[in-house]
Scaffold this active site. Structure first.
Site, PDB file in Angstrom:
ATOM      1  N   SER A  64      -9.746   2.195  13.622  1.00  0.00           N
ATOM      2  CA  SER A  64     -10.974   2.885  13.933  1.00  0.00           C
ATOM      3  C   SER A  64     -11.707   2.005  14.929  1.00  0.00           C
ATOM      4  CB  SER A  64     -11.784   3.046  12.645  1.00  0.00           C
ATOM      5  OG  SER A  64     -12.748   4.037  12.822  1.00  0.00           O
ATOM      6  N   ARG A  76      -1.292  -1.157   6.485  1.00  0.00           N
ATOM      7  CA  ARG A  76      -1.043   0.241   6.843  1.00  0.00           C
ATOM      8  C   ARG A  76      -0.068   0.357   7.996  1.00  0.00           C
ATOM      9  NH1 ARG A  76      -6.499   3.997   6.437  1.00  0.00           N
ATOM     10  NH2 ARG A  76      -6.937   3.485   4.256  1.00  0.00           N
ATOM     11  N   ARG A 129     -13.058  -4.587   0.422  1.00  0.00           N
ATOM     12  CA  ARG A 129     -13.738  -3.318   0.207  1.00  0.00           C
ATOM     13  C   ARG A 129     -13.820  -3.034  -1.292  1.00  0.00           C
ATOM     14  NH1 ARG A 129     -12.788  -0.556   5.422  1.00  0.00           N
ATOM     15  NH2 ARG A 129     -13.172  -2.320   6.820  1.00  0.00           N
ATOM     16  N   ARG A 175      -3.090   4.370  -0.332  1.00  0.00           N
ATOM     17  CA  ARG A 175      -3.366   3.672   0.925  1.00  0.00           C
ATOM     18  C   ARG A 175      -4.636   2.815   0.919  1.00  0.00           C
ATOM     19  NH1 ARG A 175      -5.452   7.668   5.598  1.00  0.00           N
ATOM     20  NH2 ARG A 175      -7.296   8.434   4.564  1.00  0.00           N
ATOM     21  N   HIS A 176      -5.207   2.593  -0.252  1.00  0.00           N
ATOM     22  CA  HIS A 176      -6.391   1.742  -0.330  1.00  0.00           C
ATOM     23  C   HIS A 176      -6.108   0.450  -1.088  1.00  0.00           C
ATOM     24  CE1 HIS A 176      -8.534   5.482   0.772  1.00  0.00           C
ATOM     25  NE2 HIS A 176      -9.390   4.632   1.316  1.00  0.00           N
ATOM     26  N   GLU A 233     -14.239  -0.555  -2.959  1.00  0.00           N
ATOM     27  CA  GLU A 233     -14.104   0.882  -3.208  1.00  0.00           C
ATOM     28  C   GLU A 233     -13.265   1.098  -4.447  1.00  0.00           C
ATOM     29  OE1 GLU A 233     -13.253   3.784   0.188  1.00  0.00           O
ATOM     30  OE2 GLU A 233     -12.882   1.832   1.099  1.00  0.00           O
ATOM     31  N   GLU A 260      -4.556   7.277   9.541  1.00  0.00           N
ATOM     32  CA  GLU A 260      -5.385   6.423  10.381  1.00  0.00           C
ATOM     33  C   GLU A 260      -5.031   4.956  10.165  1.00  0.00           C
ATOM     34  OE1 GLU A 260      -9.131   5.298   8.888  1.00  0.00           O
ATOM     35  OE2 GLU A 260      -8.677   3.706  10.312  1.00  0.00           O
TER      36      GLU A 260
END
Lengths: 535, 535
Positions: B461, B509, B307, B315-316, B309, B458
């Protein structure tokens, strides 16, 4: 839904029309089904005057399954579980319609679930309330569509040789189209599944070529051989991990995005990384060694590795799954060599014993000899290989690597002499191995390194690694490697590191060679090569 | 090797000097050792006149272990296996020197193997032929070096509270330096291992910060907590795979290099691919669905996902390990939802039962509450969550997603009300989910989708996916996705595809939240974030 001559079933025709028709059909089917259920419940199944159809509400296109709650409690039976024990019972089955052949009042179809097939009969019958229209509807369903049938299991008079379920067939009472396949399929499953060495000269003409298969991989993967290949492939990974876990190994995960090419600069993919750039790891080599320096003692990792080699061969992929392991040892790297070879031998035994059905299924399309191995495995040293090749008329220098044809020839010679498709070739020339390879203590031209072979092709490359930081630096410089780029790696060995060895295995190669297949694209679900990044 | 005041041991000093000294030492040690062995064998151990040292040939730096064949048959004992059963016996142990303290005629040291520690005593003794020089040599060995000791196992009078092996200690007769660590370590293991919530105000000052840890990850990973975290992480993967295999799932491998961004165009890394370019997969989503269309019925895959991002949060990560699964179902996606939730519940139980020691070890550094879960797991629907938040004073629109603070608050509310750290939140608004999410059959604003939470964050998903190609096309267009780029994916559903659902789990996670850790970098062995691609 009622199918008439004027209105072909929704599953045929072009996309837009099919969509409209499908929606209409779905609505109609829903209505009919509800009506039918209501009628059935109240025992008032009646024929409507306008279009007499005794099967009304017993067939048609099911509306899109959207988890409405309908039919939630319906129990389904798997095709492979259909046996004479169920003779006379009624069951629900969801499966693909593999083929169908309607003739007058009857339609014979073959239903398929993964590699299992069963015959379905839809036949006009007052008793079962099966109408001519329902038979016709069945005959018009496109191949590869998914259907639900409610049917009676009936023992067959003679075994049905064309199906895997031979002793029973299904006789339909209800039939619903769950998910239609398009009318014009880009390849036919029966062609894609045709035995390679068929005696039938016609078979050769309708062979599906590799690119057509891969362009339409979802269809291609439905052949019995492919269903078996990828189940066996899952077994290879499971056995690899379980056997190593039993031997005290810990699974780790190593980064794929790295700041410097792990094994020299060649053949590495570059990634844009925010405002900078990075590389895709060509192996987990440096990281699994760092895990050893970090006291994990014995580690393995299963994951994607990337090679930007422009090689369009039967055995190269640009992305493949690496089965990698690394292990500390006390005094001799053969502690590791035999741990790896023993793991592989146990894996071959596990595949043979646990995947006999899959191996047989693959054998029906691609006729291959069973994979032979010895226990304990055969270990040869490089000079022995050179000697064997020399006796066969091929000269290889003692500091040269083996070419692919040499390896294949050697595989045949070893097979003839030792009756094994698996062996270890130990003590490679130092000159042909990576910079981190430990030299032999007695001969500076030789190294503590090994390859392992299946059917004459390399599946593993491994070695004792240099765990002394200064010696490692010296060897890296000798190979022209920029020391500054592997500083963190070399630093690991300044923190105290036990002697260790390991190896990297190409998973797809193991599956290809265990099954005796001719192309690595057959064992990669969605293969990547210089010319292919899709689907 | 003889250590004198004039010549400090090879393991100290700068790199070049150390290298020379090490070589010299290795040669000397080799010579000495051979001599000693010869003497020992012939029973002629004598003191040399020049430098009387009764321990000659019993200690020193071992030459580089290069698999010469020496000591091949020597049997080693693991530290964790040292018990009173071995009292009085002599054993070989290879371990790190964690600490040492020489005082006059004695040196007390702690040896460490992974998380196990034992006390070592090197004490001047005529009987054991241990000299002053040997004691001094031991005292000079740098922390974290790897040594071989030949020692007697001796029952201790009182338990040694500072070691994991408490009932016995080792009394050395031989001691060899196998792999020296540098004198100046970038961090001390004892600092890196210090309990986070220590009452000792001094502890706060010498805390090792996250970046120092990650810059020196090989050392940091040697703390007991890290040894335990990554062993438990291996357990998470093993349980995930084993539990799904038992449920009939097949493991697959999906490509990481793809031709088009799988979930829209944002946050995707670009790769140079020969003369063209490609992308790194943000998830195996499209491929696992294609495997369902290809008749694999139930599939899972464990592998790297990427990712791009630019999120620098706790948490990323830009690269993490995805635990992904996809499963066909008959009529309701809850068949899948409960399969996933049941797998996770069984996983939590497996971790609790099989990794109790690791959980306790982590707890010594990071004090956390045990992870609570219910069986069967708790399922709430989105409107219930909105209502709970509303009662707590937080307003969330019925078509809005939950913010991270909302999720955390909800986690606390659920914990207080239902006493569970794990729950499922079902029926998310359609507007906040990806294009391939199946809408609810009764409410077009709602979808058949769910998230799963651990300690209010989370971890999964998932959803029922749209398996109708025309409906899928319509939804993709609605989301502004270029249909031509996902043609192969959409085509899969024109070949007949069963209804299916699945989910994607972030492995790091799960480990972070199961153990109650505060940063995902603690559960990624070599983490990648926008600012870090090394080591």
């Amino acid at each position: 839904m009622v199918v008439s001559e004027e209105q072909p079933p929704a599953v045929e025709g072009d996309a837009a029309a099919s969509k409209k028709a499908a929606k209409k059909a779905a609505k109609a089917a829903e209505k009919q089904q509800k009506k039918a259920e209501h009628k059935a419940a109240s025992g008032q199944v009646q024929q409507e005057a306008s279009e007499p159809d005794v099967s009304e509400g017993r067939y048609g296109q099911l509306k899109l399954i959207q988890s409405s709650g309908e039919h939630r409690d319906r129990v389904y039976t798997d095709v492979k579980d259909l046996t004479v024990k169920l003779n006379g019972q009624s069951v629900w089955v969801r499966a693909r319609l593999q083929t169908s052949r309607a003739k007058g009042k009857q339609c014979f179809a073959v239903l398929r679930q993964s590699s299992s097939t069963v015959q379905l009969l839809v036949s006009v019958s007052e008793e079962r309330a099966v109408s001519k229209q329902m038979v016709k509807f069945t005959g018009n369903i496109t191949k590869e569509s998914i259907i639900d049938v409610y049917a009676t299991v009936v023992k067959t008079a003679t075994p049905i040789e064309s199906c895997t379920v031979r002793d029973v067939e299904l006789v339909a009472a209800q039939l619903w189209l769950v998910s239609p396949a398009r009318a014009q399929l880009p390849l036919q499953i029966e062609d894609a599944a045709r035995p390679e060495k068929s005696d039938d000269p016609e078979a050769l003409k309708i062979r599906v070529n590799q690119d057509t298969r891969l362009d339409n991989r979802v269809l291609d993967l439905r052949t019995p051989a492919n269903q078996a290949i990828f189940r066996l492939e899952a077994g290879v990974c499971k056995l690899f991990r379980d056997l190593l876990t039993q031997r005290g190994f810990v699974e780790i995960h190593t980064p794929k995005i790295i700041s410097a090419a792990s094994e020299g600069g060649a053949n590495v993919f570059t990634v844009s990384y925010f405002k900078s750039s990075a590389y895709l790891a060509q192996s987990p080599q440096l990281y699994k060694q760092m895990a050893i320096a970090a006291d994990f003692d014995k580690v393995f990792t299963v994951g994607a590795v990337f090679r930007a080699e422009d090689s369009n061969t039967h055995r190269h992929l640009t992305e493949f799954v690496g089965l990698d392991l690394e292990m500390s040892f006390k005094h001799h790297y053969h502690e590791v060599l035999y741990t790896i070879a023993g793991t592989l031998t146990d894996m071959f035994r596990g595949l043979r014993d646990q995947f006999a059905a899959e191996i047989a299924t693959v054998g029906q399309q691609y006729r291959v000899e069973p994979f032979k191995f010895l226990d304990p495995p055969l270990r040869l040293e490089f000079p022995q290989a050179i000697q064997m090749l020399k006796e066969a008329g091929v000269t290889v220098g003692e500091e040269d690597d083996l070419s692919t044809p040499d390896e294949k020839l050697l595989g045949r010679l070893v097979r003839a002499k030792y009756d094994t498709d698996f062996y270890i070739l130990d003590k490679y020339p130092l000159a042909v191995r990576p910079f981190y390879t430990m030299p032999d203590p007695n001969n500076p031209k030789v190294s503590n390194s090994y390859d392992m072979f299946m059917r004459g092709e390399e599946i593993l490359s491994g070695a004792q690694r240099i765990h002394d930081p200064d010696f490692l630096t010296e060897r890296a410089k000798h190979h022209g490697i920029d020391i500054s780029k592997i500083a963190a790696y070399i630093e690991s060995f300044r923190l105290g590191c036990p002697p260790h060895a390991g190896g990297g295995i190409g998973m797809e190669r193991v599956v290809m060679l265990y099954l005796g297949l001719d192309n690595i694209r057959k064992t990669s679900m969605f293969p990547r090569d210089p010319k292919r990044v899709t689907p």
